[in-house]
Design an enzyme around this catalytic site. Sequence first.
Site, mmCIF file in Angstrom:
data_model
loop_
_atom_site.group_PDB
_atom_site.id
_atom_site.type_symbol
_atom_site.label_atom_id
_atom_site.label_comp_id
_atom_site.label_asym_id
_atom_site.label_seq_id
_atom_site.Cartn_x
_atom_site.Cartn_y
_atom_site.Cartn_z
ATOM 1 C CE LYS A 90 -51.062 -10.243 -8.346
ATOM 2 N NZ LYS A 90 -50.389 -10.298 -9.653
ATOM 3 C CG ASP A 101 -47.817 -8.391 -10.612
ATOM 4 O OD1 ASP A 101 -47.149 -9.437 -10.543
ATOM 5 O OD2 ASP A 101 -48.886 -8.236 -10.002
ATOM 6 C CB ALA A 144 -59.424 -3.600 -16.116
#
Length: 268
Positions: free
Chosen positions: A75, A112, A137
């Site tokens: 991602k 998301d 994170a």
Amino acid sequence: MVGVRVDGTTRLMGIIGDPISQARTPQAINPIFAGKGADIVCVPLHVPADDLATVWAGLKAMPNLIGFGVTLPHKQIVPQLCDSLDPLAARIGAVNVVRREPDGRFRGYQFDGQGFVRGLIAQGVVLQGRDALMIGAGGAAVAIAFALQQAGIARLVVANRTFDKAEALARAVNEATGTSFATAGAPTPESGQLVVNATSLGLNDSDPLPLDVSMLQAGMTVAEVIAKPEITALLRAAEQRGAAIHSGIHMITGQVSLIADHMIAALG
């Protein structure tokens, strides 16, 4: 895929990840495509991290590939490969959907955070004015942090194995929103919090737990981003401690209709 017609005119949507066996998007989105009469089929594509650039070139060379979903660990790398980014994806620095635009270019998008919040709201989880603790994170965590701020969470503590990364996420959210909403801290849940596991810990039975579950208690809500298994070891432990639990499957269902419409729009 019973009832789904596939022939030479069918457009393909992939979902790339490493591993990919946990992906739940295909089984969630294909019935939506079929129900809307869209000649699109979503399939999982196992793309090892070291091969992403090579596979990317192949995906771009396939004219009947309409786009693809992006899952871990890609991602935060995919934005560097996209030809352009939607403003939200650019702001977050992570992409979970890539669409082939009419000019053939790959543009990155981010659903998301929206999906996670929509899933919580659909299940009746209270967000407004509540404190939250998020473990992780990475790409999904960044998107979720922004979405929680917009949804009315009062304060977010970000905990991560690499503390510098947690600090960077908190700083990015605060600077972008002009607030002091997020801080980096320890994975120590407090009374009444929404506790979010935004790591990949829980995909495998052998994974360690992302926090000390003895600190979980009634009044907390423990939420996952992992959709398979639907009930992770963390959620089982949280339920035993009296906390409310929220499966990662709800993040998938919260965003899948948005993604389906987004892909259908590319058909023209």
